[in-house]
Design a protein around this motif. Structure first.
Motif, mmCIF file in Angstrom:
data_model
loop_
_atom_site.group_PDB
_atom_site.id
_atom_site.type_symbol
_atom_site.label_atom_id
_atom_site.label_comp_id
_atom_site.label_asym_id
_atom_site.label_seq_id
_atom_site.Cartn_x
_atom_site.Cartn_y
_atom_site.Cartn_z
ATOM 1 N N SER A 79 12.818 -49.111 17.471
ATOM 2 C CA SER A 79 11.979 -47.969 16.822
ATOM 3 C C SER A 79 12.693 -47.970 15.303
ATOM 4 C CB SER A 79 12.206 -46.908 17.811
ATOM 5 O OG SER A 79 12.016 -45.516 16.748
ATOM 6 N N MET A 83 11.604 -45.357 13.413
ATOM 7 C CA MET A 83 12.468 -44.171 13.425
ATOM 8 C C MET A 83 13.745 -43.617 13.922
ATOM 9 S SD MET A 83 11.128 -40.545 14.140
ATOM 10 C CE MET A 83 9.700 -40.377 16.313
ATOM 11 N N GLY A 93 2.702 -37.506 17.191
ATOM 12 C CA GLY A 93 4.506 -37.148 17.782
ATOM 13 C C GLY A 93 5.346 -38.114 16.588
ATOM 14 N N GLU A 94 4.832 -38.525 16.664
ATOM 15 C CA GLU A 94 5.630 -39.844 15.777
ATOM 16 C C GLU A 94 5.792 -39.238 14.241
ATOM 17 O OE1 GLU A 94 7.093 -42.881 15.695
ATOM 18 O OE2 GLU A 94 6.655 -41.935 17.974
ATOM 19 N N TRP A 123 5.673 -35.818 13.778
ATOM 20 C CA TRP A 123 6.637 -34.344 14.167
ATOM 21 C C TRP A 123 8.022 -34.851 14.481
ATOM 22 C CZ3 TRP A 123 2.105 -31.960 17.581
ATOM 23 C CH2 TRP A 123 1.094 -31.367 16.147
ATOM 24 N N GLY A 124 8.326 -35.837 14.612
ATOM 25 C CA GLY A 124 10.006 -36.602 15.615
ATOM 26 C C GLY A 124 10.239 -36.153 14.257
ATOM 27 N N ALA A 127 11.518 -33.638 12.416
ATOM 28 C CA ALA A 127 12.220 -33.220 12.999
ATOM 29 C C ALA A 127 13.745 -33.831 13.598
ATOM 30 C CB ALA A 127 12.395 -32.650 14.692
ATOM 31 N N LEU A 128 14.180 -35.012 12.734
ATOM 32 C CA LEU A 128 14.871 -35.471 12.515
ATOM 33 C C LEU A 128 15.513 -35.682 10.694
ATOM 34 C CD1 LEU A 128 14.628 -38.513 15.136
ATOM 35 C CD2 LEU A 128 15.917 -36.662 15.109
#
Length: 271
Positions: free
Chosen positions: A53, A55, A85-86, A88-89, A92-93
């Motif tokens: 991944s 991310m 989702g990616e 927003w993820g 968040a990171l």
């Protein structure tokens, strides 16, 4: 990353490992952190082959090097739910920049076990990324192998209209290519970052020129590599030349060390 406030932005592209262990990649990247560049740009399943991944690797790079990491995100691999989702993820990171792309096509021989998704196009992905608060870039591919410049410029204009804030070019190898890009993108109103892919061998140059869409290695440069006593050094020398061109004509440079040869970076950056 905001290229409107940076004088010249340099990134180094990273290809994630083909498995769950990122130790060797991170060990190779850690010594680079002291070099004068902005951060890393992490590819997602390049040439449509499975990789860790992007991310996850972005997060690990930030942890281990202290440098920012740009997330590549493709419509090939996710539906709209997954893309949202990616994004927003990533936020968040602490990842604030994304490179939105369609993604390489899955090879015909691989289509018996995988397929593309693409229920959103790249223009929609750009819009989603902007709504998620991401600084959003796109790819500019001149399609030199098909004389597709006019269509490529129209494609880039649509990306800008969708909200793209910067563009990264496919690799450039000579002044003529650099000048062509600056001419056709001058009025688009966004920063353009030059892609630089150092060459390793004559065979590498010929492969890129004949087999890889979006890349044209000039005949004179291919001849230089064939005649060079040290082709690797010649490829690095060309990359330094192109990096100097980027400084004089572009908003930044994205250097793509081939086959994980990150050790060439100090010489390219002339440290």
């Amino acid at each position: 990353m905001n290229m409107n406030t940076e004088s010249f932005v340099v990134t180094i592209e990273v290809v994630p490992p083909d498995g769950p262990d990122a130790t060797s990649v991170l060990d190779a990247l850690r010594p680079l952190a002291k070099l004068p560049f902005y951060g890393f740009s992490v590819a997602t399943n390049p040439v449509a082959k499975p990789r860790m991944s992007a991310m996850a690797l972005c997060a690990l790079i930030r942890q281990r090097t202290g440098k920012p990491a740009i997330l590549h995100l493709t419509t090939r691999d996710h539906n709209r739910l997954g893309l949202q989702g990616e994004l927003w993820g990533a936020r968040a990171l602490g990842i604030d920049t994304v490179l939105a792309a369609t993604g390489d096509f899955v090879a015909l021989k691989d289509r018996h076990y995988t397929s593309t998704v693409r229920d959103a196009d790249v223009y929609e992905l750009v819009g989603m990324a902007r709504k998620a608060g991401m600084h959003t870039g796109v790819v500019f591919d001149r399609h030199p192998e098909t004389n597709g410049l006019e269509r490529a410029v129209a494609h880039l204009k649509r990306k800008v209209e969708a909200g793209a804030q910067f563009a990264v070019t496919q690799p450039v190898y000579d002044e003529a290519g650099a000048d062509e890009i600056t001419t056709v993108t001058r009025d688009l109103g966004i920063p353009v970052v030059m892609g630089i892919l150092p060459l390793r061998t004559p065979r590498h140059a010929e492969f890129l020129h004949t087999k890889v869409a979006g890349i044209a290695v000039p005949e004179a440069l291919r001849k230089r590599l064939h005649e060079a006593a040290d082709p690797i050094a010649e490829g690095v020398a060309n990359a330094r030349e192109i990096f100097a061109l980027a400084r004089s004509r572009f908003a930044g440079a994205c250097i793509m060390p081939p086959f994980d040869h990150y050790e060439i970076m100090p010489e390219i950056l002339q440290i």
